[in-house]
Write a protein that holds these residues in place. Structure first.
Motif, PDB file in Angstrom:
ATOM      1  N   ASP A   1     -58.073 112.747 -46.349  1.00  0.00           N
ATOM      2  CA  ASP A   1     -57.335 111.703 -47.087  1.00  0.00           C
ATOM      3  C   ASP A   1     -57.371 111.981 -48.584  1.00  0.00           C
ATOM      4  O   ASP A   1     -56.365 111.856 -49.279  1.00  0.00           O
TER       5      ASP A   1
ATOM      6  N   THR B   1     -54.371 112.659 -51.131  1.00  0.00           N
ATOM      7  CA  THR B   1     -54.181 111.796 -52.307  1.00  0.00           C
ATOM      8  C   THR B   1     -54.046 112.628 -53.570  1.00  0.00           C
ATOM      9  O   THR B   1     -53.141 112.421 -54.393  1.00  0.00           O
ATOM     10  N   VAL B   2     -54.963 113.590 -53.709  1.00  0.00           N
ATOM     11  CA  VAL B   2     -54.935 114.440 -54.897  1.00  0.00           C
ATOM     12  C   VAL B   2     -53.643 115.251 -54.944  1.00  0.00           C
ATOM     13  O   VAL B   2     -53.015 115.395 -56.004  1.00  0.00           O
TER      14      VAL B   2
ATOM     15  N   ALA C   1     -50.812 114.351 -53.738  1.00  0.00           N
ATOM     16  CA  ALA C   1     -49.730 113.444 -54.138  1.00  0.00           C
ATOM     17  C   ALA C   1     -49.751 113.234 -55.648  1.00  0.00           C
ATOM     18  O   ALA C   1     -48.710 113.261 -56.313  1.00  0.00           O
ATOM     19  N   ALA C   2     -50.959 113.037 -56.199  1.00  0.00           N
ATOM     20  CA  ALA C   2     -51.063 112.812 -57.637  1.00  0.00           C
ATOM     21  C   ALA C   2     -50.603 114.043 -58.405  1.00  0.00           C
ATOM     22  O   ALA C   2     -49.948 113.930 -59.446  1.00  0.00           O
ATOM     23  N   ARG C   3     -50.930 115.208 -57.883  1.00  0.00           N
ATOM     24  CA  ARG C   3     -50.530 116.427 -58.584  1.00  0.00           C
ATOM     25  C   ARG C   3     -49.027 116.628 -58.549  1.00  0.00           C
ATOM     26  O   ARG C   3     -48.483 117.358 -59.371  1.00  0.00           O
TER      27      ARG C   3
ATOM     28  N   LEU D   1     -46.928 114.324 -59.094  1.00  0.00           N
ATOM     29  CA  LEU D   1     -46.246 113.429 -60.044  1.00  0.00           C
ATOM     30  C   LEU D   1     -45.450 114.288 -61.017  1.00  0.00           C
ATOM     31  O   LEU D   1     -45.988 115.216 -61.628  1.00  0.00           O
ATOM     32  N   PRO D   2     -44.174 113.963 -61.168  1.00  0.00           N
ATOM     33  CA  PRO D   2     -43.343 114.831 -61.997  1.00  0.00           C
ATOM     34  C   PRO D   2     -43.685 114.713 -63.484  1.00  0.00           C
ATOM     35  O   PRO D   2     -44.091 113.651 -63.959  1.00  0.00           O
ATOM     36  N   GLN D   3     -43.547 115.813 -64.178  1.00  0.00           N
ATOM     37  CA  GLN D   3     -43.661 115.811 -65.632  1.00  0.00           C
ATOM     38  C   GLN D   3     -42.242 115.678 -66.179  1.00  0.00           C
ATOM     39  O   GLN D   3     -41.408 116.549 -65.944  1.00  0.00           O
ATOM     40  N   LEU D   4     -42.007 114.602 -66.872  1.00  0.00           N
ATOM     41  CA  LEU D   4     -40.654 114.411 -67.403  1.00  0.00           C
ATOM     42  C   LEU D   4     -40.445 115.234 -68.672  1.00  0.00           C
ATOM     43  O   LEU D   4     -41.397 115.523 -69.405  1.00  0.00           O
TER      44      LEU D   4
ATOM     45  N   ASN E   1     -45.918 112.762 -71.533  1.00  0.00           N
ATOM     46  CA  ASN E   1     -46.135 112.377 -70.136  1.00  0.00           C
ATOM     47  C   ASN E   1     -47.429 111.595 -69.964  1.00  0.00           C
ATOM     48  O   ASN E   1     -47.500 110.673 -69.144  1.00  0.00           O
TER      49      ASN E   1
ATOM     50  N   ARG F   1     -47.464 107.799 -68.498  1.00  0.00           N
ATOM     51  CA  ARG F   1     -48.272 107.328 -67.366  1.00  0.00           C
ATOM     52  C   ARG F   1     -49.153 106.163 -67.789  1.00  0.00           C
ATOM     53  O   ARG F   1     -49.434 105.259 -67.001  1.00  0.00           O
TER      54      ARG F   1
ATOM     55  N   GLU G   1     -37.721 108.600 -60.319  1.00  0.00           N
ATOM     56  CA  GLU G   1     -37.842 109.706 -61.257  1.00  0.00           C
ATOM     57  C   GLU G   1     -39.294 109.905 -61.647  1.00  0.00           C
ATOM     58  O   GLU G   1     -39.754 111.026 -61.875  1.00  0.00           O
ATOM     59  N   LEU G   2     -40.006 108.811 -61.741  1.00  0.00           N
ATOM     60  CA  LEU G   2     -41.406 108.902 -62.152  1.00  0.00           C
ATOM     61  C   LEU G   2     -42.326 109.316 -61.019  1.00  0.00           C
ATOM     62  O   LEU G   2     -43.483 109.632 -61.254  1.00  0.00           O
ATOM     63  N   GLY G   3     -41.851 109.273 -59.793  1.00  0.00           N
ATOM     64  CA  GLY G   3     -42.688 109.750 -58.695  1.00  0.00           C
ATOM     65  C   GLY G   3     -42.872 108.767 -57.553  1.00  0.00           C
ATOM     66  O   GLY G   3     -43.741 108.964 -56.716  1.00  0.00           O
TER      67      GLY G   3
ATOM     68  N   ILE H   1     -46.422 107.106 -55.307  1.00  0.00           N
ATOM     69  CA  ILE H   1     -47.638 107.529 -56.001  1.00  0.00           C
ATOM     70  C   ILE H   1     -47.621 107.036 -57.447  1.00  0.00           C
ATOM     71  O   ILE H   1     -48.644 106.639 -58.004  1.00  0.00           O
ATOM     72  N   HIS H   2     -46.426 106.998 -58.024  1.00  0.00           N
ATOM     73  CA  HIS H   2     -46.315 106.460 -59.382  1.00  0.00           C
ATOM     74  C   HIS H   2     -46.745 104.997 -59.421  1.00  0.00           C
ATOM     75  O   HIS H   2     -47.501 104.580 -60.307  1.00  0.00           O
TER      76      HIS H   2
ATOM     77  N   ASP I   1     -55.621 115.123 -62.559  1.00  0.00           N
ATOM     78  CA  ASP I   1     -54.703 115.633 -61.539  1.00  0.00           C
ATOM     79  C   ASP I   1     -53.302 115.914 -62.068  1.00  0.00           C
ATOM     80  O   ASP I   1     -52.613 116.786 -61.563  1.00  0.00           O
ATOM     81  N   VAL I   2     -52.872 115.146 -63.064  1.00  0.00           N
ATOM     82  CA  VAL I   2     -51.529 115.381 -63.569  1.00  0.00           C
ATOM     83  C   VAL I   2     -51.548 116.411 -64.695  1.00  0.00           C
ATOM     84  O   VAL I   2     -50.763 117.354 -64.707  1.00  0.00           O
TER      85      VAL I   2
ATOM     86  N   LEU J   1     -56.438 104.940 -55.113  1.00  0.00           N
ATOM     87  CA  LEU J   1     -55.124 105.544 -54.856  1.00  0.00           C
ATOM     88  C   LEU J   1     -54.936 105.749 -53.363  1.00  0.00           C
ATOM     89  O   LEU J   1     -53.876 105.460 -52.807  1.00  0.00           O
ATOM     90  N   ARG J   2     -55.980 106.282 -52.747  1.00  0.00           N
ATOM     91  CA  ARG J   2     -55.887 106.553 -51.320  1.00  0.00           C
ATOM     92  C   ARG J   2     -55.600 105.268 -50.567  1.00  0.00           C
ATOM     93  O   ARG J   2     -54.740 105.205 -49.699  1.00  0.00           O
TER      94      ARG J   2
ATOM     95  N   LEU K   1     -52.016 104.234 -51.115  1.00  0.00           N
ATOM     96  CA  LEU K   1     -51.082 105.127 -50.410  1.00  0.00           C
ATOM     97  C   LEU K   1     -51.104 104.834 -48.917  1.00  0.00           C
ATOM     98  O   LEU K   1     -50.062 104.827 -48.254  1.00  0.00           O
TER      99      LEU K   1
END
Lengths: 317, 206
Positions: free
Chosen positions: A46, A50-51, A53-55, A57-60, B39, B43, B129-131, B134-135, B153-154, B184-185, B188
């Motif tokens: 899990d 989760t990690v 999914a977080a990774r 996340l798009p960079q705008l 970014n 966030r 757009e932001l995700g 998960i966003h 993570d980001v 988060l888990r 989700l």
């Protein structure tokens, strides 16, 4: 029980394990545990999902360039100076500016009365009446704690004013007269903040200024120190307003300016009869008490303002 | 200004030139870091407009404070300034009760009239757009945990750098990341985005 705590510890190690940040010893222990514990394996899965999914996340893309321009640096200076403080801090600043003005007027009254105010009566009268009028205003704004000698009042605002950068207000300086005294040179460059404006005003206005025309604060100062006494009442009102309004130009929207006209108007409109009775009561000792109270309150307020400023300066790195 | 990023990018040199008042040199640093910084602010603040302001403020503050930069990681130093700008903004929002902490700009004000208006198309597009899910989950974290997970993570910072940015100990960083990921888990799982692995596993086993 032992199993539970061990289990919990392993669970806490899962996150660093996913990041590859777990010490080798702990990693070995955790992997051994994972081999034997299915719930922990699920937990790990899990966590990995989760990690992941977080990774994802798009960079705008940036909407524009954030390159710093010289104009921004200038504008930023203005923003820094503008009263963006909390309502309390703002209130303290306004109150101290107003108090400084009031104190200055009271001190004038004291001076012109104690130091033979050249018999034209109007001097002491108007100042005294104003002090009465505006004390109410000050009482509403600030806390009251008298502590110092009245003499301490003048040095205190000047000294604190000096702590602040002489920002943007050097325009005041050119009008310095030929005989600048120590306090004149200290007070005028310090006029940069509303608080400093108050300090400047208080240092400046004790000088009874003979010329009614837009007396620059520096001129007023030197007059004071050379012991000059003129017919001062209305002139000081203008002096106050001028020094603060001039300050407003450079710092944009100081609330002190809103206070100043009020004071000035009180000054101009002071009815002679009321003023007369004010002096007749018991002139100097009342003034002294008022001065002490005002000076004490002003000091307390200035300390508060200074604390707030240093706090915010530290927070903004 | 047209220097391409990468091989030619000499951070230490640009920093020292910036310290001497070379704005163009500093702006090369801006060019290099503006995307991660924007970014990060996005966030933290959940609003492109607020993120823009915070990013710009951070760069201006960094330029003005550059002579107080005492070596070490420039990125961490810069991030820390941006994080301070974000916390300032969050504090300002808290001071204005009408604006809830994490509601995007577009939704403000309307929530008073309509209890649950649901997201508009525009907002849905923005969220996507932001995700997406998960966003939303990251947005719902408390600021400290959100910052930890975003940096880790980001943005891909290591623990030591995160500790530097946040001004806390390594242990605190670890525990914040831990708690953030665990929350988060949970969200989700609740949103159905993450299918519980025990079910996946057991159905696969049988």
């Amino acid at each position: 029980m032992l199993w539970l705590s061990k289990h919990a510890r392993h669970r806490n190690n899962l996150s660093p394990y996913v990041d590859g940040r777990l010490a080798p010893v702990d990693t070995a222990a955790l992997e051994a545990h994972l081999g034997a514990c299915q719930p922990c394996r699920y937990e790990l899965e899990d966590l990995r999902a989760t990690v992941a999914a977080a990774r994802e996340l798009p960079q705008l893309e940036t909407p524009r360039s954030f390159a710093v321009t010289p104009q921004m640096l200038e504008r930023r200076r203005a923003i820094d100076l503008a009263p963006s403080a909390s309502p309390l801090a703002l209130g303290m600043r306004i109150a101290s500016a107003a108090l400084a003005v009031v104190l200055a007027v009271v001190v004038i009254g004291d001076f012109s009365e104690g130091g033979n105010g050249i018999g034209d009566g109007g001097v002491g009268l108007e100042s005294a009446s104003e002090s009465r009028d505006t004390t109410e205003l000050a009482a509403g704004a600030g806390s009251e704690q008298a502590s110092d000698e009245p003499d301490a009042a003048a040095p205190a605002p000047t000294g604190i004013g000096e702590q602040y950068d002489a920002r943007a207000t050097d325009e005041d300086a050119p009008s310095t007269p030929a005989m600048p005294t120590q306090s004149a040179s200290a007070a005028c460059p310090a006029v940069g903040d509303q608080m400093a404006a108050g300090a400047g005003a208080s240092a400046a206005t004790p000088a009874p200024n003979a010329t009614r025309q837009l007396a620059p604060s520096a001129t007023a100062n030197s007059n004071l120190n050379s012991g000059g006494a003129g017919a001062a009442g209305p002139a000081t009102g203008i002096c106050d307003e001028k020094s603060i309004a001039g300050n407003e130009d450079s710092t944009s929207a100081t609330p002190a300016a809103a206070e100043a006209p009020t004071v000035a108007i009180t000054d101009d409109d002071a009815p002679d009869a009321a003023a007369l009775s004010a002096r007749d009561d018991d002139g100097i000792s009342t003034l002294r008490v008022i001065e002490i109270v005002l000076a004490g309150s002003l000091i307390v307020l200035l300390v508060g303002v200074a604390a707030d400023l240093s706090l915010r300066r530290r927070r903004s790195i | 200004m047209s220097l391409t990023l990468g091989a030619d990018f000499d951070e230490a040199d640009l920093v020292s030139r910036g310290t001497q008042g070379d704005l163009d040199a500093f702006n090369l640093l801006v060019e290099h870091y503006q995307q991660p910084l924007f970014n990060l602010c996005l966030r933290m603040l959940n609003s492109p407009e607020a993120a823009e302001d915070a990013t710009q403020d951070a760069f201006i503050a960094a330029y003005r404070a550059l002579n107080r930069f005492r070596g070490g990681g420039f990125r961490a130093w810069l991030f820390r300034i941006a994080v301070n700008a974000c916390y300032d903004e969050l504090r300002r929002r808290r001071a204005r009760p009408a604006h809830s902490l994490d509601v995007p700009h577009g939704e403000r004000g309307r929530t008073l009239d309509v209890p649950n208006p649901g997201p508009t198309l525009e907002e849905m597009a923005q969220t996507a757009e932001l995700g997406g899910v998960i966003h939303e989950a990251v947005s719902a974290l408390p600021p400290d945990q959100r910052l930890a997970v975003v940096l880790c993570d980001v943005q891909g910072l290591d623990y030591a750098e995160i500790a530097e940015v946040m001004g806390v100990s390594l242990g605190t960083v670890k525990s914040r990341i831990n708690r953030a990921r665990s929350r988060l888990r949970t969200s989700l799982l609740q949103s159905g985005e993450l299918f519980p692995s025990r079910f996946r596993q057991s159905s696969g086993d049988r």
